[in-house]
Enzyme design. Structure first.
Site, PDB file in Angstrom:
ATOM      1  N   ASN A  40       0.883  -1.168   0.000  1.00  0.00           N
ATOM      2  CA  ASN A  40       0.000   0.000   0.000  1.00  0.00           C
ATOM      3  C   ASN A  40       0.920   1.217   0.000  1.00  0.00           C
ATOM      4  OD1 ASN A  40      -1.749   2.086   0.511  1.00  0.00           O
ATOM      5  ND2 ASN A  40      -2.237   1.446   2.626  1.00  0.00           N
ATOM      6  N   TRP A  41       1.065   1.789  -1.177  1.00  0.00           N
ATOM      7  CA  TRP A  41       2.028   2.890  -1.306  1.00  0.00           C
ATOM      8  C   TRP A  41       1.546   4.167  -0.635  1.00  0.00           C
ATOM      9  CZ3 TRP A  41       3.991   2.825  -7.140  1.00  0.00           C
ATOM     10  CH2 TRP A  41       4.712   1.646  -7.355  1.00  0.00           C
ATOM     11  N   LYS A  42       0.263   4.231  -0.300  1.00  0.00           N
ATOM     12  CA  LYS A  42      -0.314   5.470   0.259  1.00  0.00           C
ATOM     13  C   LYS A  42       0.010   6.639  -0.689  1.00  0.00           C
ATOM     14  CE  LYS A  42      -0.186   3.370   4.761  1.00  0.00           C
ATOM     15  NZ  LYS A  42      -0.253   3.531   6.203  1.00  0.00           N
ATOM     16  N   GLU A  54      -7.130   4.907   7.441  1.00  0.00           N
ATOM     17  CA  GLU A  54      -6.902   6.338   7.151  1.00  0.00           C
ATOM     18  C   GLU A  54      -8.105   6.935   6.433  1.00  0.00           C
ATOM     19  OE1 GLU A  54      -3.049   5.810   5.296  1.00  0.00           O
ATOM     20  OE2 GLU A  54      -2.270   5.163   7.234  1.00  0.00           O
ATOM     21  N   GLY A 111       2.058   2.337  10.704  1.00  0.00           N
ATOM     22  CA  GLY A 111       3.018   3.419  10.544  1.00  0.00           C
ATOM     23  C   GLY A 111       3.689   3.849  11.839  1.00  0.00           C
ATOM     24  N   SER A 146       2.925  -2.100  10.394  1.00  0.00           N
ATOM     25  CA  SER A 146       4.360  -2.196  10.681  1.00  0.00           C
ATOM     26  C   SER A 146       4.920  -3.595  10.440  1.00  0.00           C
ATOM     27  CB  SER A 146       4.670  -1.724  12.106  1.00  0.00           C
ATOM     28  OG  SER A 146       4.323  -0.344  12.251  1.00  0.00           O
ATOM     29  N   GLY A 194       2.692  -1.074   4.292  1.00  0.00           N
ATOM     30  CA  GLY A 194       2.811   0.345   3.987  1.00  0.00           C
ATOM     31  C   GLY A 194       4.264   0.733   3.779  1.00  0.00           C
ATOM     32  N   GLY A 195       4.880   1.266   4.830  1.00  0.00           N
ATOM     33  CA  GLY A 195       6.231   1.812   4.717  1.00  0.00           C
ATOM     34  C   GLY A 195       7.239   0.884   4.063  1.00  0.00           C
TER      35      GLY A 195
HETATM   36  P1  PGA Z   1       2.536   0.281   7.671  1.00  0.00           P
HETATM   37  O1  PGA Z   1       1.093   0.538   6.942  1.00  0.00           O
HETATM   38  O2  PGA Z   1       3.050  -1.018   7.122  1.00  0.00           O
HETATM   39  O3  PGA Z   1       3.370   1.463   7.257  1.00  0.00           O
HETATM   40  O4  PGA Z   1       2.266   0.212   9.123  1.00  0.00           O
HETATM   41  C1  PGA Z   1       0.197  -0.505   6.700  1.00  0.00           C
HETATM   42  C2  PGA Z   1      -1.069   0.040   6.095  1.00  0.00           C
HETATM   43  O5  PGA Z   1      -1.513   1.137   6.476  1.00  0.00           O
HETATM   44  O6  PGA Z   1      -1.677  -0.614   5.218  1.00  0.00           O
END
Ligand code: PGA
Length: 248
Positions: A9-11, A96, A172, A211, A232-233
């Site tokens: 998930n690149w956001k 989010e 995150g 995370s 995400g990250g």
């Molecule tokens: P994260 O994000 O791996 O940066 O915690 C996961 C997500 O929001 O899908």
């Protein structure tokens, strides 16, 4: 037998140049990856990603969509538009979106329904906040989020969907749910579905997100009810993302 699904998930990250370099590096490292791999990217990059990944083992999708088919919805993107760019997946109800953009359980369920109606596979995100965990209402919260979709679309719809359990407090933050904490909620989710339809429950892919990193992916992904990750990250760094894909 469920195949693991590791989705990035690149956001709201990336540029044309960064995306190209990231995807080139991920494609180059895919040998030996058994999991299904996907990336969910910002809308403007769908054409780029489609061109780059078509014919590759990596699927792609979006991070959100409208619940409406078309019309006067300025700034929105429909499921049909995602189909035009070859999307397989679309995230619905990411925390989010729920927290920052006020998406309710009902709206999320409508997006899920609209995605499926267009032939997309929704990745339905559920999860509790830190307050809710401390109040010991995780199962009520996740159960309520699932019930909205079950009420609108029925349990059979889950045969063509993915669930991502993402505790909000782990997203995150660098704080990951322990494998036991995550497994307990995954088992709750599968058990809730099993009570309605055992075959659907057995085949349902339930990802963990929050995370997940190269260093904790194996212990999470070896839990019996954790069938992949929503990343995400760590999905923005090719070596980290590949390490998670290889753990799956
Ligand atoms: P994260 O994000 O791996 O940066 O915690 C996961 C997500 O929001 O899908």
């Amino acid at each position: 037998m469920r195949r693991k699904l590791v989705a990035g998930n690149w956001k709201m990250h990336g540029t044309l140049a960064e995306n190209d370099a990231l995807l080139s590096a991920v494609l180059a490292g895919m040998a030996g990856v058994r999991a299904q791999v996907a990336v969910c990217v910002p809308f403007p990059y769908l054409a780029q990603v489609q061109a780059k990944l078509a014919g590759s083992p990596i699927a792609w999708g979006a991070q959100n969509m409208s619940q409406h088919g078309k019309g006067a919805y300025t700034g929105e993107v429909s499921a049909a538009m995602l189909n035009d760019f070859g999307c397989t997946y679309v995230l619905v109800g990411h925390s989010e979106r729920r927290a920052i953009y006020g998406e309710t359980d009902q709206v999320v369920a409508e997006k899920y329904a609209a995605a499926q109606a267009a032939g997309l596979t929704p990745i339905l995100c559920v999860g509790e906040s830190l307050n809710e965990r401390e109040e010991c209402i995780t199962e009520q919260v996740v159960g309520r989020q699932l019930d909205a979709v079950l009420g609108l679309c029925g349990v059979a719809s889950l045969a063509k969907a993915v669930i991502a359990y993402e505790p909000v407090w782990a997203i995150g933050t660098g704080v990951t749910a322990t494998p036991d904490q995550a497994q307990a909620v995954h088992a709750f989710i599968r058990g809730k579905i099993r009570a309605l339809d055992a075959a659907v429950a057995d085949d349902l892919v339930i990802q963990y997100g929050g995370s997940m990193k190269a260093g904790n992916a194996v212990e999470l992904l070896t839990q019996p009810d954790i069938d992949g990750g929503l990343i995400g990250g760590a999905a923005l760094i090719a070596a980290d993302f590949l390490a998670i894909c290889k753990a799956g």
